[in-house]
Design an enzyme around this catalytic site. Structure first.
Site, mmCIF file in Angstrom:
data_model
loop_
_atom_site.group_PDB
_atom_site.id
_atom_site.type_symbol
_atom_site.label_atom_id
_atom_site.label_comp_id
_atom_site.label_asym_id
_atom_site.label_seq_id
_atom_site.Cartn_x
_atom_site.Cartn_y
_atom_site.Cartn_z
ATOM 1 C CE LYS A 3 -44.116 -21.970 -31.841
ATOM 2 N NZ LYS A 3 -43.380 -21.008 -32.712
ATOM 3 C CB THR A 38 -43.538 -12.474 -25.414
ATOM 4 O OG1 THR A 38 -44.444 -13.599 -25.424
ATOM 5 C CG2 THR A 38 -42.098 -12.974 -25.370
ATOM 6 C CE1 TYR A 59 -47.114 -21.200 -29.888
ATOM 7 C CE2 TYR A 59 -46.747 -22.736 -28.074
ATOM 8 C CZ TYR A 59 -46.329 -21.658 -28.837
ATOM 9 O OH TYR A 59 -45.124 -21.046 -28.553
ATOM 10 C CB ILE A 67 -40.286 -15.846 -23.406
ATOM 11 C CG1 ILE A 67 -39.408 -17.031 -23.832
ATOM 12 C CG2 ILE A 67 -39.463 -14.567 -23.390
ATOM 13 C CD1 ILE A 67 -38.923 -16.921 -25.275
#
Length: 323
Positions: A231, A262, A227, A260
Site C-alpha cells: 500500500k 469488508t 500488505y 473497513i
C-alpha cells in the site's frame, strides 16, 4: 410659524430623499448582468467559467453540477463486492456508465443486488467483467473493449487487493508474490491500461488508486508487513503517475481508508478475534468504517469537484492516524 413649518417640511423631504438614495445603493439592480457559459480554455474541460443566471421560468438551477457524471464511462477493479462495489454504485447514481471488474468467476450476490437496484431505481445497469489484474494483456484488452464501446473512458478506480497475515520471518515467497502482484502490479496494470485508452480517445479524466492508511503506519493487531508495504508502494505510484500525466489532463490520486468492515477484514477477525477491539480502541470515533462511507470520496475524486487535485492522498481513517 409658517416659516418654521416650511423648514420642517423641507427637512422631512430631504430625509426621505436620503433614505431613497441609500436604498438604491444597498440593493443594486443586478438581474441584467451577463454571464458567460463558454467552456473555459484555462480550466477543467467540463467546467464553465461562471454559473449561468436562473431564468424566471426555471423552477431551480442545477445543483453541484461539478459532481454530475452524466455520459461518462468508468471502470472499477475489485468492483465485484465490498468497497469497490460501493464506490461503483456512487458513480452510477451520479449518471456514469460503470463497469465492475473482478476475478470472481460469477458475480457476487452483492453485485447482483446492486445491478437490480441500478435498473429499478435509475434505469441504468452495472456491467461485470471477469479479469485477473495480474494479467497485463487481459487487463489492456478489457479496458480497450470498454472504451471502444463508448469511444471514451473518463477514468477508473483501482480497488482490487488482498491481504495476508503472517510475520515477516515466516512469510512465504508464494504469499509475498501474490500480495504484491495483485496489490501493486495489478494497480499498475489497471492504471496504465486506463490511461492508454484515455490517451487513445484524447479524453481527460481522473484515476483513483485505493491505497490504505496501512501505507503510512504499522497496524496494531494486524501482522502484515507485505500488505502494508504494497500500500505504501501504491501511494508512491499515484504520485509518480500524476506527475507523468497531469499535463495531459489525467489526474491521479490515492484514497487511504482506515479499517473497513469488508469480507477481507472479516478474515482478519477470524484469524485474530481480538483485532476488532484493538482497532476500535485506536479509532477516534470508536468504531470501524463501512464501505458506503467512502462513496462521497470516490465521487469527489472522479468528478470535476476535485479538478485541481492530483498527486494527493485522501486519508480517511476516523482519526486513527491523528493521535
Amino acid at each position: 410659524m409658517r416659516s418654521a413649518m416650511s423648514r420642517s417640511l423641507f427637512q422631512a423631504a430631504r430625509s426621505c430623499q436620503r433614505s431613497s438614495m441609500t436604498t438604491k445603493m444597498v440593493y443594486p439592480i443586478s438581474s441584467q448582468r451577463s454571464y458567460s457559459t463558454t467552456p473555459s480554455t484555462q480550466g477543467p474541460h467540463h467546467i464553465q467559467t461562471r454559473m449561468p443566471p436562473v431564468k424566471p421560468e426555471q423552477k431551480s438551477a442545477p445543483r453541484f453540477r461539478e459532481f454530475d457524471l452524466a455520459d461518462r464511462v468508468y471502470a472499477v477493479t475489485g468492483g465485484g463486492r465490498g468497497l469497490g462495489l460501493a464506490m461503483a454504485e456512487a458513480l452510477l447514481e451520479a449518471g456514469a456508465k460503470v463497469y465492475c471488474l473482478d476475478r470472481l468467476e460469477t458475480p457476487h450476490p452483492d453485485f447482483l443486488a446492486a445491478k437490480e437496484h441500478a435498473e429499478n431505481e435509475y434505469g441504468s445497469t452495472l456491467e461485470y467483467y471477469k479479469i485477473d489484474v495480474r494479467d497485463d494483456a487481459e487487463v489492456n484488452a478489457t479496458f480497450a473493449e470498454i472504451a471502444g464501446r463508448h469511444k471514451r473512458l473518463d477514468g477508473m478506480i483501482a480497488a482490487a487487493g488482498i491481504n495476508h497475515l503472517q510475520s515477516a520471518l515466516e512469510h512465504s515467497q508464494v504469499a509475498l508474490n501474490e500480495v504484491m502482484q495483485i496489490n501493486y502490479n495489478g494497480v499498475f496494470n489497471s492504471a496504465t491500461a486506463a490511461a492508454r485508452q484515455m490517451f487513445n480517445y484524447q479524453q481527460k479524466g481522473s484515476i483513483l488508486l485505493i491505497a490504505s492508511m496501512s501505507g503510512v503506519i504499522a497496524n496494531k493487531g494486524m501482522t502484515s508487513p507485505v500488505y502494508n508495504s504494497s500500500k505504501a508502494a501504491v501511494m508512491q505510484l499515484g504520485r509518480s503517475l500524476a506527475m507523468e500525466w497531469g499535463r495531459h489532463g489525467i489526474r491521479v490520486n490515492n484514497l487511504c481508508p482506515g479499517h473497513i468492515v469488508t469480507p477481507m477484514v472479516e478474515q482478519v477477525f477470524q484469524q485474530n478475534p481480538a483485532a476488532r477491539a484493538v482497532w476500535e480502541a485506536e479509532n477516534m470515533l470508536g468504531r470501524l468504517a463501512y464501505p458506503e462511507e467512502f462513496r462521497g470520496a470516490a465521487l469527489f475524486a472522479l468528478s470535476d469537484a476535485s479538478s485541481f487535485m492530483t498527486g494527493s492522498s485522501l486519508l480517511i481513517d476516523g482519526g486513527h492516524t491523528a493521535w
